[in-house]
Design a protein around this motif. Structure first.
Motif, PDB file in Angstrom:
ATOM      1  N   SER A 200      45.788   1.142-112.878  1.00 31.64           N
ATOM      2  CA  SER A 200      46.069  -0.043-112.079  1.00 31.64           C
ATOM      3  C   SER A 200      45.533  -1.318-112.696  1.00 31.64           C
ATOM      4  O   SER A 200      45.924  -2.419-112.307  1.00 31.64           O
ATOM      5  CB  SER A 200      45.477   0.119-110.671  1.00 31.64           C
ATOM      6  N   ASP A 201      44.646  -1.168-113.668  1.00 30.46           N
ATOM      7  CA  ASP A 201      44.046  -2.340-114.311  1.00 30.46           C
ATOM      8  C   ASP A 201      43.751  -2.031-115.780  1.00 30.46           C
ATOM      9  O   ASP A 201      42.598  -2.004-116.198  1.00 30.46           O
ATOM     10  CB  ASP A 201      42.762  -2.740-113.579  1.00 30.46           C
ATOM     11  N   PRO A 202      44.787  -1.807-116.599  1.00 32.34           N
ATOM     12  CA  PRO A 202      44.550  -1.456-118.014  1.00 32.34           C
ATOM     13  C   PRO A 202      43.836  -2.585-118.747  1.00 32.34           C
ATOM     14  O   PRO A 202      44.223  -3.745-118.663  1.00 32.34           O
ATOM     15  CB  PRO A 202      45.969  -1.247-118.559  1.00 32.34           C
ATOM     16  N   GLY A 203      42.778  -2.225-119.421  1.00 33.68           N
ATOM     17  CA  GLY A 203      42.005  -3.227-120.146  1.00 33.68           C
ATOM     18  C   GLY A 203      41.034  -4.002-119.285  1.00 33.68           C
ATOM     19  O   GLY A 203      40.282  -4.842-119.791  1.00 33.68           O
ATOM     20  N   GLY A 204      41.003  -3.714-117.985  1.00 30.97           N
ATOM     21  CA  GLY A 204      40.158  -4.480-117.070  1.00 30.97           C
ATOM     22  C   GLY A 204      38.676  -4.287-117.315  1.00 30.97           C
ATOM     23  O   GLY A 204      37.898  -5.245-117.307  1.00 30.97           O
ATOM     24  N   LEU A 205      38.248  -3.044-117.527  1.00 28.80           N
ATOM     25  CA  LEU A 205      36.832  -2.779-117.752  1.00 28.80           C
ATOM     26  C   LEU A 205      36.352  -3.411-119.059  1.00 28.80           C
ATOM     27  O   LEU A 205      35.236  -3.919-119.137  1.00 28.80           O
ATOM     28  CB  LEU A 205      36.568  -1.274-117.763  1.00 28.80           C
ATOM     29  N   LEU A 206      37.198  -3.386-120.093  1.00 26.14           N
ATOM     30  CA  LEU A 206      36.823  -4.024-121.352  1.00 26.14           C
ATOM     31  C   LEU A 206      36.724  -5.531-121.173  1.00 26.14           C
ATOM     32  O   LEU A 206      35.788  -6.172-121.677  1.00 26.14           O
ATOM     33  CB  LEU A 206      37.837  -3.699-122.444  1.00 26.14           C
TER      34      LEU A 206
END
Length: 279
Positions: A200-206
């Motif tokens: 749901s949030d690709p790349g969000g944590l990075l």
């Protein structure tokens, strides 16, 4: 962490000037010391000589490699002597099969290794193991520089090839000094898994991780509209006018990439801008 110790291996006279131009520019930009290893490579395969010829031919190839090392060092010292950076040079001879040991011994005490593209026309067989040994045995990130274009030691726009792998994360961490100084950072995700934990949030944590280091990153989610991931990355780098690409290297085994190809190998064959890699 700042880059204070840079390292380059010089084995091909045709590539010395361009490689040192990028290395000197980086050293000058971050006030770092640059060490260069001027290496004469013995490319002989002694096991294939006819009986009785080994010692004679081996000595001849070693003598030739020593002459190459001396010539490379003279050219390198001339270029470095005209710069304003702190530098040091060393010279040596290595057989092709043993080159990794020599490179790793120097690379492991460096913050960043700067090397030319290892693949392409008129490229020596030693360039690939130099890059690989710096990353694998030396455990040091490598900045692979293209043959053309002006050095950009402080890139304004940086693109991160992100696939949530350990290799990609290691590359991002190693590249933090570059990312923190950049004006724009793009986290590029290609075809994120539809059932992954971050679907749901690709790349969000990075992006969150980078923001805590003062890096403002945009996340670009792309479809794999071209046959190879490297093609998509290179096209997007052109679209956003990126100055550097940061990505993990050799997510598959080196043997598999050598035989079947992979994002690392293809990128290092066609890159037109510097590629920052770590394993």
């Amino acid at each position: 962490m700042a880059y204070k110790s840079l390292f380059s291996v010089l084995t091909d006279p045709k590539l010395i000037e361009n490689t040192l131009a990028h290395a000197i520019a980086m050293a000058d930009s971050v006030d770092a010391h640059l060490d260069v290893l001027c290496l004469g490579v013995d490319r002989s395969q002694t096991g294939y000589y006819y009986a009785g010829a080994n010692a004679m031919v081996l000595q001849e190839t070693i003598d030739r490699a020593q002459e190459d090392a001396k010539s490379i060092e003279e050219q390198a010292r001339d270029i470095l002597g005209r710069s304003s950076i702190r530098w040091g040079s060393d010279t040596g001879v290595a057989q092709l099969a043993d080159i990794g040991r020599h490179v790793a011994a120097h690379a492991r005490f460096s913050d960043l290794v700067i090397q030319p593209l290892p693949y392409g026309e008129d490229r020596g067989a030693e360039l690939e193991p130099v890059v690989e040994s710096a990353m694998f045995e030396g455990q040091t990130p490598v900045l692979v520089v293209p043959d053309e274009g002006e050095p950009k030691p402080a890139p304004k726009t940086v693109m991160i090839g992100w696939n949530e792998s350990a290799e990609a994360l290691n590359a991002v961490r190693a590249a933090l000094p570059v990312l923190e100084a950049a004006e724009a950072v793009h986290v590029v995700v290609i075809d994120p898994p539809t059932h992954g934990p971050n679907r749901s949030d690709p790349g969000g944590l990075l992006s969150q991780y980078l923001s805590r280091h003062g890096v403002r990153a945009e996340v670009d989610v792309l479809s794999k509209t071209l046959p190879r991931v490297s093609d998509v990355l290179m096209r997007h780098a052109t679209d956003i006018d990126a100055d550097m690409i940061v990505m993990g290297a050799y997510g598959h085994s080196r043997f598999r990439e050598a035989i079947l190809g992979g994002a690392t190998r293809y990128m290092l064959e066609q890159a037109k801008l510097p590629v920052f890699m770590a394993h």
